[in-house]
Write an enzyme that holds these catalytic residues in place. Structure first.
Site, PDB file in Angstrom:
ATOM      1  N   SER A   1     -17.516   5.542  -1.579  1.00  0.00           N
ATOM      2  CA  SER A   1     -17.737   4.964  -2.913  1.00  0.00           C
ATOM      3  C   SER A   1     -18.241   6.010  -3.903  1.00  0.00           C
ATOM      4  CB  SER A   1     -18.767   3.829  -2.830  1.00  0.00           C
ATOM      5  OG  SER A   1     -18.310   2.827  -1.964  1.00  0.00           O
TER       6      SER A   1
ATOM      7  N   SER B   1       0.834  -1.213   0.000  1.00  0.00           N
ATOM      8  CA  SER B   1       0.000   0.000   0.000  1.00  0.00           C
ATOM      9  C   SER B   1       0.865   1.258   0.000  1.00  0.00           C
ATOM     10  CB  SER B   1      -0.907   0.031   1.232  1.00  0.00           C
ATOM     11  OG  SER B   1      -1.797  -1.055   1.220  1.00  0.00           O
TER      12      SER B   1
ATOM     13  N   THR C   1     -14.923  -0.893  -3.756  1.00  0.00           N
ATOM     14  CA  THR C   1     -15.364  -2.099  -3.038  1.00  0.00           C
ATOM     15  C   THR C   1     -15.768  -3.182  -4.046  1.00  0.00           C
ATOM     16  OG1 THR C   1     -17.663  -1.389  -3.028  1.00  0.00           O
ATOM     17  CG2 THR C   1     -16.308  -0.655  -1.166  1.00  0.00           C
TER      18      THR C   1
ATOM     19  N   GLU D   1      -9.885   1.269  -3.077  1.00  0.00           N
ATOM     20  CA  GLU D   1      -9.747   1.233  -4.551  1.00  0.00           C
ATOM     21  C   GLU D   1     -10.993   0.630  -5.193  1.00  0.00           C
ATOM     22  OE1 GLU D   1      -6.975   2.372  -6.017  1.00  0.00           O
ATOM     23  OE2 GLU D   1      -5.631   2.509  -4.281  1.00  0.00           O
TER      24      GLU D   1
ATOM     25  N   ALA E   1      -3.649   2.301  -9.731  1.00  0.00           N
ATOM     26  CA  ALA E   1      -3.326   1.638  -8.456  1.00  0.00           C
ATOM     27  C   ALA E   1      -4.029   0.286  -8.346  1.00  0.00           C
ATOM     28  CB  ALA E   1      -3.730   2.538  -7.293  1.00  0.00           C
TER      29      ALA E   1
HETATM   30  C1  LIG Z   1      -6.771   0.976   5.226  1.00  0.00           C
HETATM   31  C2  LIG Z   1      -7.406   1.895   4.239  1.00  0.00           C
HETATM   32  C3  LIG Z   1      -6.633   2.762   3.485  1.00  0.00           C
HETATM   33  C4  LIG Z   1      -7.227   3.658   2.581  1.00  0.00           C
HETATM   34  N1  LIG Z   1      -6.438   4.539   1.881  1.00  0.00           N
HETATM   35  C5  LIG Z   1      -7.052   5.518   1.138  1.00  0.00           C
HETATM   36  C6  LIG Z   1      -6.264   6.546   0.525  1.00  0.00           C
HETATM   37  O1  LIG Z   1      -5.025   6.528   0.575  1.00  0.00           O
HETATM   38  N2  LIG Z   1      -6.909   7.543  -0.139  1.00  0.00           N
HETATM   39  C7  LIG Z   1      -8.273   7.596  -0.232  1.00  0.00           C
HETATM   40  O2  LIG Z   1      -8.789   8.545  -0.825  1.00  0.00           O
HETATM   41  N3  LIG Z   1      -9.053   6.629   0.341  1.00  0.00           N
HETATM   42  C8  LIG Z   1      -8.466   5.597   1.020  1.00  0.00           C
HETATM   43  N4  LIG Z   1      -9.235   4.622   1.620  1.00  0.00           N
HETATM   44  C9  LIG Z   1     -10.695   4.747   1.563  1.00  0.00           C
HETATM   45  C10 LIG Z   1     -11.386   3.752   0.639  1.00  0.00           C
HETATM   46  O3  LIG Z   1     -11.096   4.048  -0.695  1.00  0.00           O
HETATM   47  C11 LIG Z   1     -12.898   3.773   0.969  1.00  0.00           C
HETATM   48  O4  LIG Z   1     -13.035   3.140   2.240  1.00  0.00           O
HETATM   49  C12 LIG Z   1     -13.727   3.078  -0.075  1.00  0.00           C
HETATM   50  O5  LIG Z   1     -13.813   3.842  -1.257  1.00  0.00           O
HETATM   51  C13 LIG Z   1     -15.161   2.797   0.425  1.00  0.00           C
HETATM   52  O6  LIG Z   1     -15.716   3.942   0.966  1.00  0.00           O
HETATM   53  P1  LIG Z   1     -16.425   3.877   2.412  1.00  0.00           P
HETATM   54  O7  LIG Z   1     -15.505   3.182   3.356  1.00  0.00           O
HETATM   55  O8  LIG Z   1     -16.865   5.245   2.731  1.00  0.00           O
HETATM   56  O9  LIG Z   1     -17.663   2.917   2.226  1.00  0.00           O
HETATM   57  P2  LIG Z   1     -19.147   3.295   1.574  1.00  0.00           P
HETATM   58  O10 LIG Z   1     -18.927   3.981   0.304  1.00  0.00           O
HETATM   59  O11 LIG Z   1     -19.878   3.994   2.667  1.00  0.00           O
HETATM   60  O12 LIG Z   1     -19.709   1.872   1.365  1.00  0.00           O
HETATM   61  C14 LIG Z   1     -20.198   1.035   2.430  1.00  0.00           C
HETATM   62  C15 LIG Z   1     -20.798  -0.220   1.786  1.00  0.00           C
HETATM   63  O13 LIG Z   1     -21.910   0.147   0.947  1.00  0.00           O
HETATM   64  C16 LIG Z   1     -21.702  -0.387  -0.353  1.00  0.00           C
HETATM   65  N5  LIG Z   1     -22.311   0.482  -1.344  1.00  0.00           N
HETATM   66  C17 LIG Z   1     -22.133   1.824  -1.516  1.00  0.00           C
HETATM   67  N6  LIG Z   1     -22.840   2.259  -2.576  1.00  0.00           N
HETATM   68  C18 LIG Z   1     -23.460   1.162  -3.095  1.00  0.00           C
HETATM   69  C19 LIG Z   1     -24.301   0.952  -4.231  1.00  0.00           C
HETATM   70  N7  LIG Z   1     -24.642   1.937  -5.076  1.00  0.00           N
HETATM   71  N8  LIG Z   1     -24.748  -0.302  -4.448  1.00  0.00           N
HETATM   72  C20 LIG Z   1     -24.380  -1.331  -3.639  1.00  0.00           C
HETATM   73  N9  LIG Z   1     -23.590  -1.184  -2.580  1.00  0.00           N
HETATM   74  C21 LIG Z   1     -23.122   0.042  -2.311  1.00  0.00           C
HETATM   75  C22 LIG Z   1     -20.204  -0.475  -0.503  1.00  0.00           C
HETATM   76  O14 LIG Z   1     -19.830  -1.368  -1.544  1.00  0.00           O
HETATM   77  C23 LIG Z   1     -19.794  -0.951   0.871  1.00  0.00           C
HETATM   78  O15 LIG Z   1     -20.005  -2.346   0.961  1.00  0.00           O
HETATM   79  C24 LIG Z   1      -8.648   3.665   2.443  1.00  0.00           C
HETATM   80  C25 LIG Z   1      -9.425   2.755   3.177  1.00  0.00           C
HETATM   81  C26 LIG Z   1      -8.818   1.871   4.060  1.00  0.00           C
HETATM   82  C27 LIG Z   1      -9.670   0.905   4.839  1.00  0.00           C
END
Ligand SMILES: Cc1cc2nc3c(=O)[nH]c(=O)nc-3n(C[C@H](O)[C@H](O)[C@H](O)COP(=O)(O)OP(=O)(O)OC[C@H]3O[C@@H](n4cnc5c(N)ncnc54)[C@H](O)[C@@H]3O)c2cc1C
Length: 395
Positions: free
Chosen positions: A149, A102, A376, A374, A253
């Site tokens: 997301s 990462s 889900t 990157e 990425a």
């Molecule tokens: C350890 C770690 C490092 C990270 N590093 C970075 C980084 O360097 N830079 C950065 O910008 N981000 C980073 N992230 C963030 C990561 O990209 C986000 O966690 C990811 O995009 C998901 O967003 P969220 O956690 O807000 O989940 P949400 O978007 O809130 O989603 C929650 C759940 O709902 C589902 N969901 C959402 N919308 C829909 C839909 N339309 N239909 C069906 N299901 C849906 C999702 O698939 C997921 O299962 C990191 C995350 C982690 C855990």
């Protein structure tokens, strides 16, 4: 058709995929593998338990010295490697730990890639050489507390004030955040979403570390807080407006993750195979039971199919033919299968499977993050669903 006998079956490479690699590709793989064996593997369980990545700056410099930072970028001190070479490096790094991969992905494929592709000549000269050498660490801020997301709803914004920009907002879950010298931050502006190159010592910028993670524990994850961060006019990435900027970086990425996940899977599978050969129950090695062999055979299928898929996507990327939907295909499949391989490996190790003495539980919990960041699983299913049906089901 050759009449000579095929080479013997190699449990480490059952499909003979090594034959697909050129000598210079094997050389990159071997260099990264031996660096990780030397510098990461002896310490990783302890780092993981402590929830730290001590010596991250030194590790970054060493990664720079082996050409692993911004590896597939051209010029500005970058190695100019092929996509397949970069993928092989990701696999070897993640076989050590997803946290190390990462660090490299965010540095090279997100922060450096954004500056390389969309930056001004001045921004490239200012940041890329020191980032390629590991002197400067970068981070990439897209996700926000309320927008993951669906980054289109981001609240972080930049407003013009004379020639300057003034940046306000919060980013969440940002890899490398607290140790970064430079942050690429995406913000809403009157012109649409723009990227900003933010030196992290700019007044108003802070990056508190996020603790208490049960995944990617040997990786720095942070919030980015921007409170009236004043930036000069030339802090904006001039060559892109709109979400296609950050999304194209994420695509790059993600491609590395397609390979990397197979590294975590390989490490877990190897641990399970070794264990199955030596652990005895009911008077014989557990690898001699049909149920264990079925697990090992199924894991080997998914592991080497996944590596073959990564290789195929890498060749397409090198040929300039790789589509984002194909990267989604690879990320969805390989991370999902990798986590399954870790979980099955864990069962073969029995109680020892939950110990940090073995890598499998560490890989499995790491992959929970890799499954989410990157894009889900669900996002990549929606990307493929849209590509297959022509119907957008995102909202
Ligand atoms: C350890 C770690 C490092 C990270 N590093 C970075 C980084 O360097 N830079 C950065 O910008 N981000 C980073 N992230 C963030 C990561 O990209 C986000 O966690 C990811 O995009 C998901 O967003 P969220 O956690 O807000 O989940 P949400 O978007 O809130 O989603 C929650 C759940 O709902 C589902 N969901 C959402 N919308 C829909 C839909 N339309 N239909 C069906 N299901 C849906 C999702 O698939 C997921 O299962 C990191 C995350 C982690 C855990």
């Amino acid at each position: 058709m050759s009449s000579s006998a095929p080479p013997p079956f190699d449990p480490a490479d059952p499909l003979g995929l090594d034959d697909l690699l050129a000598p210079e590709e094997k050389a990159v793989r071997d260099t990264v593998r031996s660096w990780a064996a030397d510098r990461v593997l002896p310490h990783i369980a302890e780092w993981y338990e402590r929830g730290e990545l001590p010596g991250i700056r030194e590790l970054a410099r060493e990664l720079g010295s082996i050409g692993a930072l911004g590896m597939s970028l051209q010029g500005y001190g970058c190695a100019g490697a092929s996509a397949v070479q970069y993928g092989l490096a990701c696999l070897e790094l993640e076989a050590a730990d997803s946290g190390i991969r990462s660090l490299v992905s965010v540095q090279g494929s997100l922060a450096m890639y954004a500056i390389h592709r969309y930056g001004s000549e001045e921004q490239k000269r200012q940041w890329l050489p020191s980032m390629a050498s590991g002197e400067a660490i970068g981070c990439f801020g897209l996700t926000e507390p309320d927008h993951g997301s669906d980054p289109a709803g981001m609240r972080t914004h930049a407003k013009r004030d004379g020639d300057d920009w003034v940046l306000n907002g919060r980013k969440m879950w940002i890899t490398n955040g607290s140790v970064a010298s430079v942050a690429v931050v995406w913000a809403r502006t009157d012109e649409g979403v723009r990227g900003f190159v933010v030196p992290t010592d700019t007044p108003g910028f802070s990056a508190p570390e996020i603790r208490h993670k049960w995944s990617l524990r040997a990786s720095v994850t942070s919030e980015l807080v921007m409170d009236d961060v004043r930036l000069p006019a030339d802090a904006v990435l001039p060559e892109v407006t709109g979400l296609r900027g950050p999304l194209s970086c994420l695509n790059h990425a993600r491609y590395g993750i397609v390979w990397g996940a197979m590294g975590a899977a390989r490490s877990s599978f190897e641990a399970a195979l070794r264990y199955a050969r030596t652990r005895e129950q009911f008077g014989r090695p557990i690898g001699g039971f049909q149920l264990t062999q079925a697990k090992l055979a199924d894991m080997a299928l998914e592991l080497h199919k996944g590596i073959l898929l990564a290789h195929h996507l890498g060749r397409r990327m090198d040929a300039g033919k790789l589509r984002p939907e194909q990267v989604s295909f690879g990320k969805l499949n390989n991370v999902r299968e990798a986590i399954e391989i870790c979980r099955t490996s864990r069962t073969i190790l029995g109680a020892n499977g939950i110990s940090l003495e073995y890598p499998v539980m560490r890989h499995a919990t790491n992959l929970e993050s890799v499954l989410t960041y990157e894009g889900t699983v669900e996002m990549h299913q929606l990307v493929l669903g849209k590509a297959l049906t022509g119907v957008d089901a995102f909202r």
